[in-house]
Design a protein around this motif. Structure first.
Motif, PDB file in Angstrom:
ATOM      1  N   THR A  94      11.837   9.132   9.758  1.00 55.54           N
ATOM      2  CA  THR A  94      11.352   7.365   8.567  1.00 55.54           C
ATOM      3  C   THR A  94      13.137   7.859   7.847  1.00 55.54           C
ATOM      4  O   THR A  94      13.475   6.467   8.184  1.00 55.54           O
ATOM      5  CB  THR A  94      10.290   7.707   8.139  1.00 55.54           C
ATOM      6  N   SER A  95      12.835   8.622   7.201  1.00 58.24           N
ATOM      7  CA  SER A  95      14.181   8.910   6.172  1.00 58.24           C
ATOM      8  C   SER A  95      15.639   8.521   6.799  1.00 58.24           C
ATOM      9  O   SER A  95      16.780   8.660   5.981  1.00 58.24           O
ATOM     10  CB  SER A  95      14.633   9.663   5.226  1.00 58.24           C
ATOM     11  N   LEU A  96      16.067   8.708   8.441  1.00 56.03           N
ATOM     12  CA  LEU A  96      17.512   8.927   9.277  1.00 56.03           C
ATOM     13  C   LEU A  96      18.103   8.085   8.591  1.00 56.03           C
ATOM     14  O   LEU A  96      19.292   8.287   8.709  1.00 56.03           O
ATOM     15  CB  LEU A  96      17.179   9.775  10.243  1.00 56.03           C
ATOM     16  N   GLY A  97      17.345   7.089   9.252  1.00 49.15           N
ATOM     17  CA  GLY A  97      18.542   5.348   8.995  1.00 49.15           C
ATOM     18  C   GLY A  97      18.908   5.626   7.268  1.00 49.15           C
ATOM     19  O   GLY A  97      19.921   4.834   7.164  1.00 49.15           O
ATOM     20  N   ILE A  98      18.164   6.270   6.377  1.00 42.59           N
ATOM     21  CA  ILE A  98      19.314   5.742   4.867  1.00 42.59           C
ATOM     22  C   ILE A  98      19.861   6.957   5.134  1.00 42.59           C
ATOM     23  O   ILE A  98      20.620   6.593   4.329  1.00 42.59           O
ATOM     24  CB  ILE A  98      18.034   5.657   4.114  1.00 42.59           C
ATOM     25  N   ILE A  99      19.672   8.263   4.844  1.00 43.97           N
ATOM     26  CA  ILE A  99      19.981   9.246   5.080  1.00 43.97           C
ATOM     27  C   ILE A  99      21.624   9.105   5.545  1.00 43.97           C
ATOM     28  O   ILE A  99      22.200   9.125   4.857  1.00 43.97           O
ATOM     29  CB  ILE A  99      20.046  10.966   6.096  1.00 43.97           C
ATOM     30  N   PHE A 100      21.804   8.579   6.856  1.00 41.41           N
ATOM     31  CA  PHE A 100      23.124   7.691   7.905  1.00 41.41           C
ATOM     32  C   PHE A 100      23.219   7.329   7.427  1.00 41.41           C
ATOM     33  O   PHE A 100      24.688   6.766   7.410  1.00 41.41           O
ATOM     34  CB  PHE A 100      22.718   8.265   8.768  1.00 41.41           C
ATOM     35  N   GLY A 101      22.284   5.997   6.581  1.00 39.76           N
ATOM     36  CA  GLY A 101      23.348   4.515   6.001  1.00 39.76           C
ATOM     37  C   GLY A 101      24.296   4.892   4.660  1.00 39.76           C
ATOM     38  O   GLY A 101      24.629   4.093   4.849  1.00 39.76           O
ATOM     39  N   VAL A 102      23.597   5.305   3.852  1.00 36.91           N
ATOM     40  CA  VAL A 102      24.217   6.256   2.676  1.00 36.91           C
ATOM     41  C   VAL A 102      25.508   6.764   2.950  1.00 36.91           C
ATOM     42  O   VAL A 102      26.100   6.189   2.618  1.00 36.91           O
ATOM     43  CB  VAL A 102      23.098   6.267   2.154  1.00 36.91           C
ATOM     44  N   GLY A 103      25.181   7.919   4.194  1.00 39.46           N
ATOM     45  CA  GLY A 103      26.097   9.170   4.208  1.00 39.46           C
ATOM     46  C   GLY A 103      27.459   8.023   4.545  1.00 39.46           C
ATOM     47  O   GLY A 103      28.358   8.196   4.376  1.00 39.46           O
ATOM     48  N   SER A 104      26.817   7.316   5.404  1.00 34.95           N
ATOM     49  CA  SER A 104      27.899   6.497   6.376  1.00 34.95           C
ATOM     50  C   SER A 104      28.725   5.568   5.232  1.00 34.95           C
ATOM     51  O   SER A 104      29.945   5.355   5.068  1.00 34.95           O
ATOM     52  CB  SER A 104      27.679   5.388   7.386  1.00 34.95           C
TER      53      SER A 104
ATOM     54  N   SER B 194      25.211  -0.296   8.446  1.00 37.79           N
ATOM     55  CA  SER B 194      23.967   0.504   9.313  1.00 37.79           C
ATOM     56  C   SER B 194      23.069   0.985   8.221  1.00 37.79           C
ATOM     57  O   SER B 194      22.288   1.412   8.342  1.00 37.79           O
ATOM     58  CB  SER B 194      25.217   1.820   9.567  1.00 37.79           C
ATOM     59  N   LEU B 195      23.394   0.481   6.783  1.00 39.93           N
ATOM     60  CA  LEU B 195      22.524   1.322   5.652  1.00 39.93           C
ATOM     61  C   LEU B 195      21.072  -0.003   5.864  1.00 39.93           C
ATOM     62  O   LEU B 195      19.989   0.244   5.948  1.00 39.93           O
ATOM     63  CB  LEU B 195      23.851   0.809   4.663  1.00 39.93           C
ATOM     64  N   LEU B 196      22.110  -1.138   6.739  1.00 38.24           N
ATOM     65  CA  LEU B 196      20.385  -2.446   7.014  1.00 38.24           C
ATOM     66  C   LEU B 196      19.656  -1.757   7.792  1.00 38.24           C
ATOM     67  O   LEU B 196      18.858  -2.278   7.458  1.00 38.24           O
ATOM     68  CB  LEU B 196      21.371  -3.693   6.782  1.00 38.24           C
ATOM     69  N   VAL B 197      20.663  -1.725   8.947  1.00 39.34           N
ATOM     70  CA  VAL B 197      19.650  -1.531   9.734  1.00 39.34           C
ATOM     71  C   VAL B 197      18.304  -0.238   9.681  1.00 39.34           C
ATOM     72  O   VAL B 197      17.752  -0.076   9.694  1.00 39.34           O
ATOM     73  CB  VAL B 197      20.362  -0.697  10.957  1.00 39.34           C
TER      74      VAL B 197
ATOM     75  N   PHE C  15       9.886   7.015  -2.489  1.00 41.71           N
ATOM     76  CA  PHE C  15       9.528   7.962  -1.216  1.00 41.71           C
ATOM     77  C   PHE C  15      10.652   8.546  -0.741  1.00 41.71           C
ATOM     78  O   PHE C  15      11.841   9.053  -1.154  1.00 41.71           O
ATOM     79  CB  PHE C  15       8.252   8.879  -0.878  1.00 41.71           C
ATOM     80  N   LEU C  16      10.478   7.742   0.390  1.00 39.42           N
ATOM     81  CA  LEU C  16      10.923   7.468   1.670  1.00 39.42           C
ATOM     82  C   LEU C  16      12.803   7.581   1.330  1.00 39.42           C
ATOM     83  O   LEU C  16      13.568   7.915   1.761  1.00 39.42           O
ATOM     84  CB  LEU C  16      10.733   7.354   2.604  1.00 39.42           C
ATOM     85  N   THR C  17      13.098   6.327   0.902  1.00 47.99           N
ATOM     86  CA  THR C  17      14.328   5.741   0.339  1.00 47.99           C
ATOM     87  C   THR C  17      14.977   6.723  -0.761  1.00 47.99           C
ATOM     88  O   THR C  17      16.317   6.396  -0.627  1.00 47.99           O
ATOM     89  CB  THR C  17      14.098   3.574  -0.003  1.00 47.99           C
TER      90      THR C  17
END
Length: 368
Positions: A24-34, A308-311, A354-356
């Motif tokens: 679930t957190s992968l989307g936020i991880i890659f979004g913020v990182g990108s 990507s962060l929105l996704v 927590f996840l975000t």
């Protein structure tokens, strides 16, 4: 229900489903990182581009000789198989531009157009005659040896300073101390007295990058090669006559650089007619234009990363919504035991937070 209990229960539920929480957190991880990495790349590209332009000097106007098309050439046939082509910046241009208002000084250079060879292999290097202030005007520095002295110019000494790239191409790998060695180009033999480096990526109009040049005093160039260079073509020998290939004009007041640039252009248009055998670059104008272009580039990069962060955020929303349907029995049991509707809502919100937050922290770390 106490907030501490809700906090503990939310964290406990996430730990019970570790794989689901991570996914679930992968989307936020890659979004913020990108977002961080793409903006950093954009800003780095902007800084590098602007530094290379600033290295040319925002208080400078660079003018160069340009070979005109056939109809614009001044050609004098000497024989049936040879011709003389005269074009570009002249001694009179140098004198008149120096006397213009707001012009502080004019540095100059001329390419001898002699072939630079290593054995029988022709190298992509240029032998260039330069004025005494060429080193300063190109924001270059001497890393070994010295720059030309006044006696070198006065005595037309057979000495040279070579660029970093020229050194690498002329000498074998691992050769460090080349000071005092000799280079033969055309009809001249030159003693190496210094190594020049330009760390700004400067590319001077008319002569190229300082790192790729073999530089000699202008007086030496005049004495050995005059101002004519022979170019042998099939069935024809061409002699080019060029007084100067490059002028580096430094202005006194940058706020009037546009006026000075237009005045120089007007003068050259009148004296050179329709041949258009010159070209001009104003680094200050390039700097302003590049800043606008890079700002647009940054906006585009940020938009792509933001998508990507929105996704990633939508991904968390969808999975948490699926969790609600999946955990209906749990919700019903808690309500039967006396949990209020707000208690259920707060629990799911805490799990989402927590996840975000954790995913965002990991994304920031990876992005940096």
């Amino acid at each position: 229900m106490k907030f501490y209990d809700q906090f503990y229960l939310s964290f406990h539920n996430l730990m019970l489903h570790k794989i689901r929480s991570v996914l679930t957190s992968l989307g936020i991880i890659f979004g913020v990182g990108s977002v961080i990495s793409m903006l950093a790349i954009s800003e780095g590209a902007k800084v590098q581009a602007l530094e290379s332009i600033e290295a040319m000097g925002t208080n400078k106007i660079i003018i160069a000789s340009k070979k005109p098309p056939t109809e614009g050439k001044d050609m004098t046939n000497t024989t049936n198989s040879s011709m003389v082509e005269t074009y570009g910046l002249t001694e009179l241009d140098l004198k008149n531009i120096r006397n213009m208002e707001n012009v502080d000084r004019v540095s100059f250079a001329r390419n001898t157009r002699e072939k630079v060879l290593k054995g029988t292999t022709r190298l992509d290097l240029s032998l260039v005659g330069v004025s005494s202030d060429f080193l300063k005007e190109t924001n270059s520095e001497i890393t070994q040896g010295r720059w030309f002295s006044e006696p070198d110019f006065a005595n037309a000494s057979s000495v040279c300073v070579i660029g970093r790239t020229a050194k690498r191409k002329l000498y074998n790998l691992g050769t460090e101390n080349i000071l005092g060695s000799q280079i033969r180009v055309g009809g001249g033999v030159f003693t190496v007295i210094g190594i020049l480096e330009n760390n700004h990526g400067t590319n001077m109009l008319g002569i190229g990058k300082p790192d790729e040049l073999i530089m000699i005093p202008m007086s030496t160039s005049d004495g050995l090669f005059t101002r004519r260079s022979s170019i042998i073509e099939p069935n024809r020998a061409t002699v080019e006559c060029v007084d100067y290939d490059t002028f580096i004009v430094s202005v006194k007041d940058t706020s009037y650089i546009d006026y000075t640039s237009k005045r120089i252009s007007s003068y050259l248009d009148k004296t050179h007619g329709e041949s258009r055998d010159w070209e001009k670059v104003v680094p200050y104008d390039l700097l302003l234009q590049q800043e606008k272009t890079q700002n647009i580039f940054t906006i585009v990069m940020a938009s792509i990363a933001g998508i990507s962060l929105l996704v990633g955020g939508i991904g968390i929303m969808n999975i948490m919504l699926a969790n609600v349907y999946e955990r209906r029995k749990e919700i019903g049991t808690r309500r039967a035991l006396g949990a209020q509707k707000n208690d259920i809502i707060v629990q799911f919100l805490l799990e989402t937070i927590f996840l975000t937050v954790i995913g965002g922290m990991i994304g920031v770390t990876l992005g940096i």
